[in-house]
Design a protein around this motif. Structure first.
Motif, PDB file in Angstrom:
ATOM      1  N   ALA A 142       9.228   7.454  -6.950  1.00  0.00           N
ATOM      2  CA  ALA A 142       9.260   6.515  -5.845  1.00  0.00           C
ATOM      3  C   ALA A 142       7.929   5.790  -5.679  1.00  0.00           C
ATOM      4  O   ALA A 142       7.866   4.728  -5.097  1.00  0.00           O
ATOM      5  CB  ALA A 142       9.624   7.235  -4.539  1.00  0.00           C
ATOM      6  N   ARG A 143       6.841   6.394  -6.182  1.00  0.00           N
ATOM      7  CA  ARG A 143       5.545   5.722  -6.047  1.00  0.00           C
ATOM      8  C   ARG A 143       5.535   4.476  -6.912  1.00  0.00           C
ATOM      9  O   ARG A 143       5.818   4.518  -8.106  1.00  0.00           O
ATOM     10  CB  ARG A 143       4.408   6.666  -6.452  1.00  0.00           C
ATOM     11  N   GLY A 144       5.187   3.358  -6.323  1.00  0.00           N
ATOM     12  CA  GLY A 144       5.188   2.089  -7.053  1.00  0.00           C
ATOM     13  C   GLY A 144       3.836   1.770  -7.659  1.00  0.00           C
ATOM     14  O   GLY A 144       2.916   2.572  -7.632  1.00  0.00           O
ATOM     15  N   SER A 145       3.722   0.573  -8.175  1.00  0.00           N
ATOM     16  CA  SER A 145       2.476   0.122  -8.804  1.00  0.00           C
ATOM     17  C   SER A 145       2.136  -1.258  -8.306  1.00  0.00           C
ATOM     18  O   SER A 145       1.933  -2.190  -9.069  1.00  0.00           O
ATOM     19  CB  SER A 145       2.616   0.124 -10.325  1.00  0.00           C
ATOM     20  N   ALA A 161       2.973  -1.137  11.252  1.00  0.00           N
ATOM     21  CA  ALA A 161       3.359  -1.605   9.921  1.00  0.00           C
ATOM     22  C   ALA A 161       3.461  -0.446   8.927  1.00  0.00           C
ATOM     23  O   ALA A 161       4.395  -0.391   8.111  1.00  0.00           O
ATOM     24  CB  ALA A 161       2.363  -2.647   9.424  1.00  0.00           C
ATOM     25  N   LEU A 162       2.509   0.492   8.957  1.00  0.00           N
ATOM     26  CA  LEU A 162       2.576   1.662   8.077  1.00  0.00           C
ATOM     27  C   LEU A 162       3.836   2.472   8.352  1.00  0.00           C
ATOM     28  O   LEU A 162       4.521   2.925   7.433  1.00  0.00           O
ATOM     29  CB  LEU A 162       1.353   2.555   8.287  1.00  0.00           C
ATOM     30  N   THR A 163       4.131   2.663   9.638  1.00  0.00           N
ATOM     31  CA  THR A 163       5.322   3.420  10.027  1.00  0.00           C
ATOM     32  C   THR A 163       6.580   2.756   9.491  1.00  0.00           C
ATOM     33  O   THR A 163       7.446   3.405   8.891  1.00  0.00           O
ATOM     34  CB  THR A 163       5.383   3.537  11.565  1.00  0.00           C
ATOM     35  N   GLY A 164       6.692   1.455   9.703  1.00  0.00           N
ATOM     36  CA  GLY A 164       7.870   0.737   9.238  1.00  0.00           C
ATOM     37  C   GLY A 164       8.014   0.761   7.732  1.00  0.00           C
ATOM     38  O   GLY A 164       9.114   0.941   7.200  1.00  0.00           O
ATOM     39  N   LEU A 208       0.823  -1.202   0.000  1.00  0.00           N
ATOM     40  CA  LEU A 208       0.000   0.000   0.000  1.00  0.00           C
ATOM     41  C   LEU A 208       0.864   1.261   0.000  1.00  0.00           C
ATOM     42  O   LEU A 208       0.644   2.192  -0.791  1.00  0.00           O
ATOM     43  CB  LEU A 208      -0.927  -0.002   1.210  1.00  0.00           C
ATOM     44  N   VAL A 209       1.866   1.309   0.875  1.00  0.00           N
ATOM     45  CA  VAL A 209       2.697   2.500   0.991  1.00  0.00           C
ATOM     46  C   VAL A 209       3.448   2.763  -0.304  1.00  0.00           C
ATOM     47  O   VAL A 209       3.724   3.914  -0.654  1.00  0.00           O
ATOM     48  CB  VAL A 209       3.641   2.384   2.209  1.00  0.00           C
ATOM     49  N   ARG A 210       3.773   1.713  -1.060  1.00  0.00           N
ATOM     50  CA  ARG A 210       4.448   1.910  -2.346  1.00  0.00           C
ATOM     51  C   ARG A 210       3.599   2.721  -3.324  1.00  0.00           C
ATOM     52  O   ARG A 210       4.122   3.318  -4.272  1.00  0.00           O
ATOM     53  CB  ARG A 210       4.823   0.561  -2.972  1.00  0.00           C
ATOM     54  N   ARG A 211       2.295   2.750  -3.111  1.00  0.00           N
ATOM     55  CA  ARG A 211       1.404   3.488  -4.005  1.00  0.00           C
ATOM     56  C   ARG A 211       1.151   4.908  -3.515  1.00  0.00           C
ATOM     57  O   ARG A 211       0.413   5.663  -4.147  1.00  0.00           O
ATOM     58  CB  ARG A 211       0.091   2.725  -4.156  1.00  0.00           C
ATOM     59  N   LEU A 212       1.746   5.273  -2.379  1.00  0.00           N
ATOM     60  CA  LEU A 212       1.554   6.602  -1.792  1.00  0.00           C
ATOM     61  C   LEU A 212       2.829   7.426  -1.936  1.00  0.00           C
ATOM     62  O   LEU A 212       3.909   6.895  -2.192  1.00  0.00           O
ATOM     63  CB  LEU A 212       1.191   6.466  -0.307  1.00  0.00           C
ATOM     64  N   ASP A 213       2.677   8.723  -1.702  1.00  0.00           N
ATOM     65  CA  ASP A 213       3.836   9.619  -1.683  1.00  0.00           C
ATOM     66  C   ASP A 213       4.182  10.072  -0.269  1.00  0.00           C
ATOM     67  O   ASP A 213       5.224  10.701  -0.062  1.00  0.00           O
ATOM     68  CB  ASP A 213       3.568  10.847  -2.557  1.00  0.00           C
ATOM     69  N   GLY A 214       3.334   9.772   0.695  1.00  0.00           N
ATOM     70  CA  GLY A 214       3.594  10.133   2.081  1.00  0.00           C
ATOM     71  C   GLY A 214       2.525   9.535   2.974  1.00  0.00           C
ATOM     72  O   GLY A 214       1.456   9.107   2.505  1.00  0.00           O
ATOM     73  N   VAL A 215       2.822   9.488   4.273  1.00  0.00           N
ATOM     74  CA  VAL A 215       1.927   8.854   5.254  1.00  0.00           C
ATOM     75  C   VAL A 215       1.799   9.753   6.478  1.00  0.00           C
ATOM     76  O   VAL A 215       2.792  10.324   6.943  1.00  0.00           O
ATOM     77  CB  VAL A 215       2.465   7.467   5.679  1.00  0.00           C
ATOM     78  N   ILE A 216       0.575   9.864   6.985  1.00  0.00           N
ATOM     79  CA  ILE A 216       0.317  10.481   8.282  1.00  0.00           C
ATOM     80  C   ILE A 216      -0.314   9.430   9.181  1.00  0.00           C
ATOM     81  O   ILE A 216      -1.317   8.814   8.804  1.00  0.00           O
ATOM     82  CB  ILE A 216      -0.625  11.692   8.170  1.00  0.00           C
ATOM     83  N   THR A 217       0.279   9.194  10.342  1.00  0.00           N
ATOM     84  CA  THR A 217      -0.355   8.356  11.357  1.00  0.00           C
ATOM     85  C   THR A 217      -1.059   9.292  12.332  1.00  0.00           C
ATOM     86  O   THR A 217      -0.441  10.154  12.939  1.00  0.00           O
ATOM     87  CB  THR A 217       0.664   7.469  12.082  1.00  0.00           C
TER      88      THR A 217
END
Length: 242
Positions: A238-241, A101-104, A60-69
């Motif tokens: 960096a965003r994956g598919s 898991a998202l953080t890691g 999932l994170v590979r498809r994002l450009d950033g994460v907020i917890t």
């Protein structure tokens, strides 16, 4: 060419009995201040409800450009080897596992990460840190009421580059950092000595977490810095598919 609009994922609550209209059902939800803050900072917001398979966080994170917890309930003290204080709230193991898991995944992939309140505590616990399970003075006089207090950035930190002066921040928490996780550095303090921000200097990218609630105020500098870092991630491909 214009920069692509970054895609920022925000973790959510999973509540057993939320109410809207005529309905009273389990729901994934998040206060609207979070997605509006991201949108006002120039990015698209995507909500990330807890997944029963934390292993899916990497794809999932590979498809994002950033994460907020996001902020939320207390982290289960069993996660950091402590006995439960009677003032600690109920455990939400699925959310704990998902946000760890998202953080890691974000850190491993070099995706910009911003932790907010509980999100900062998740970051600390994920790196082996511990929490103070109860403290006074960092939330309002009644449940659900925010208060404010000043925080002072530590010179030379990422946070100081984003917020170069002491600021008053919206706050609502009764837990805080005790022992700092391995590799993490406190980058802001309250007047009473409470750690108010953490960062990971050795990370490959933007990793910052704050104990307060920027989504409850009008200062967009934290999310603007996250989005700026995310633009770089998107431009570099960096965003994956997954």
């Amino acid at each position: 060419m214009p920069h692509p609009v970054p895609l920022i994922g925000i973790s959510t609550y999973l509540e057993p009995g939320a109410r809207w209209g005529v309905w009273h059902k389990p729901a994934a939800l998040l206060p609207s201040g979070y997605h509006r803050m991201v949108q006002r900072s120039g990015a698209h917001a995507v909500l990330l409800p807890p997944d029963g398979d934390p292993g899916s966080a990497d794809a999932l994170v590979r498809r994002l450009d950033g994460v907020i917890t996001a902020g939320g309930p207390d982290v289960d003290p069993g996660r950091y080897g402590a006995e439960r204080d009677p003032r600690t709230g109920p455990a939400y193991p699925e959310r704990d596992s998902w946000e760890i898991a998202l953080t890691g995944a974000a850190i491993e992939q070099g995706k910009p990460l911003l932790g907010i309140c509980r999100g900062m505590q998740i970051l600390n616990v994920a790196f082996g840190g511990t929490l103070v399970q109860h403290m006074d003075g960092h939330r309002g006089a009644a449940d659900g009421v925010f208060t404010s207090h000043p925080v002072k950035p530590v010179p030379g930190t990422l946070l100081e580059r984003v917020l170069p002066e002491p600021v008053d921040v919206p706050t609502y928490h009764h837990q805080s950092v005790a022992d700092t996780g391995a590799g993490l550095v406190p980058s802001a303090y309250a007047e009473d000595g409470t750690v108010e921000a953490l960062e990971l200097p050795d990370a490959d990218g933007f990793v910052l977490a704050v104990q307060w609630h920027p989504e409850e105020g009008d200062d967009l500098r934290l999310t603007e810095a996250l989005v700026e870092a995310a633009v770089g991630a998107a431009v570099s491909g960096a965003r994956g598919s997954a």
